[in-house]
Design a protein around this motif. Structure first.
Motif, PDB file in Angstrom:
ATOM      1  N   HIS A  70      75.856  30.695   9.991  1.00 41.11           N
ATOM      2  CA  HIS A  70      75.949  29.666  11.038  1.00 41.11           C
ATOM      3  C   HIS A  70      74.789  28.685  10.841  1.00 41.11           C
ATOM      4  O   HIS A  70      73.650  29.115  10.638  1.00 41.11           O
ATOM      5  N   PRO A  71      75.072  27.378  10.935  1.00 46.19           N
ATOM      6  CA  PRO A  71      74.022  26.394  10.604  1.00 46.19           C
ATOM      7  C   PRO A  71      73.074  26.073  11.760  1.00 46.19           C
ATOM      8  O   PRO A  71      72.730  24.913  11.987  1.00 46.19           O
ATOM      9  N   ALA A  72      72.642  27.091  12.492  1.00 50.52           N
ATOM     10  CA  ALA A  72      71.660  26.892  13.569  1.00 50.52           C
ATOM     11  C   ALA A  72      71.052  28.251  13.889  1.00 50.52           C
ATOM     12  O   ALA A  72      71.491  29.285  13.354  1.00 50.52           O
ATOM     13  N   LEU A  73      70.065  28.222  14.778  1.00 49.42           N
ATOM     14  CA  LEU A  73      69.402  29.470  15.147  1.00 49.42           C
ATOM     15  C   LEU A  73      70.154  30.103  16.318  1.00 49.42           C
ATOM     16  O   LEU A  73      70.075  29.626  17.447  1.00 49.42           O
ATOM     17  N   LEU A  74      70.894  31.172  16.011  1.00 51.39           N
ATOM     18  CA  LEU A  74      71.598  31.907  17.064  1.00 51.39           C
ATOM     19  C   LEU A  74      70.575  32.756  17.806  1.00 51.39           C
ATOM     20  O   LEU A  74      69.526  33.053  17.247  1.00 51.39           O
TER      21      LEU A  74
END
Ligand code: GRF
Length: 190
Positions: free
Chosen positions: A105-109
């Motif tokens: 996923h291209p963000a900080l989960l």
């Protein structure tokens, strides 16, 4: 047991994460072979790139008995990597690879995940939130979208003149490091 990776790409993805995984396996950095790359449509751009790399490929279109057809194509694979697939995997497929289906996923989960958080929407939301950092997350896939234990996260700074596009590019570079690293960790049982 020889580890074999099944990679599931999407209809529109460039396939850059798929290529990072293929290169990591072919160079021996990740101790596994590419079992198969599966696309949901024959014209998925990633598919042609997989063919160029001489890895086995298949097209499995969603529809009736999707799970059954996917499992057939994935025969012999020991781990799955989702690389741009924009749909939930059928539960039967998740059940066949317990704790061994990965997504990037291209963000900080856990922030900036869930419905609607894909592509440039994610980077736009991150910039609008005023966060000072972004990055990417590789996580184990569970039945809930973008949830499941995080295996690897990498972070980068956000600059005041960033646009969704410049941030996406910085994050993508991290994705290509994070995905092979996370795959190795899962193969080692970490
Ligand atoms: C990546 O940004 C990944 O985080 C997301 O889908 C995109 C796929 O890009 N899941 P690519 O096809 O790997 O270049």
């Amino acid at each position: 047991m020889e580890e074999k990776v099944g990679i599931l790409v999407g209809t529109k993805g460039r396939g850059s994460n798929m290529l990072a995984l293929i290169e990591a396996c072919q160079s021996g950095k990740v101790p596994a072979q590419i079992g198969i790359v599966i696309a949901p449509a024959a014209d998925s751009p990633a598919l042609a790139k997989a063919v160029e790399r001489k890895v086995p490929t298949a097209v499995v279109e969603p529809g009736e008995s999707y799970a059954e057809r996917l499992l057939k194509a994935l025969n012999g694979c020991t781990v799955l990597c989702l690389a741009g697939l924009m749909r939930m995997l059928p539960q039967e497929v998740l059940n066949a690879f317990p704790g061994r289906v990965l997504n990037i996923h291209p963000a900080l989960l856990p922030k900036f995940g869930g419905k609607g958080m894909f592509g440039m929407h994610v980077h736009r939301a991150v910039l609008e939130s005023g966060e000072r950092e972004s990055g990417c997350s590789v996580h184990i896939v569970t039945p809930v979208y973008d949830e499941g234990p995080i295996v690897v996260q990498k972070t980068c700074r956000i600059f005041s003149d960033d646009t969704p596009e410049t941030l996406a590019q910085r994050v993508l570079t991290l994705e290509h490091e994070a995905y092979p690293q996370a795959l190795s960790m899962v193969l080692r049982g970490e």
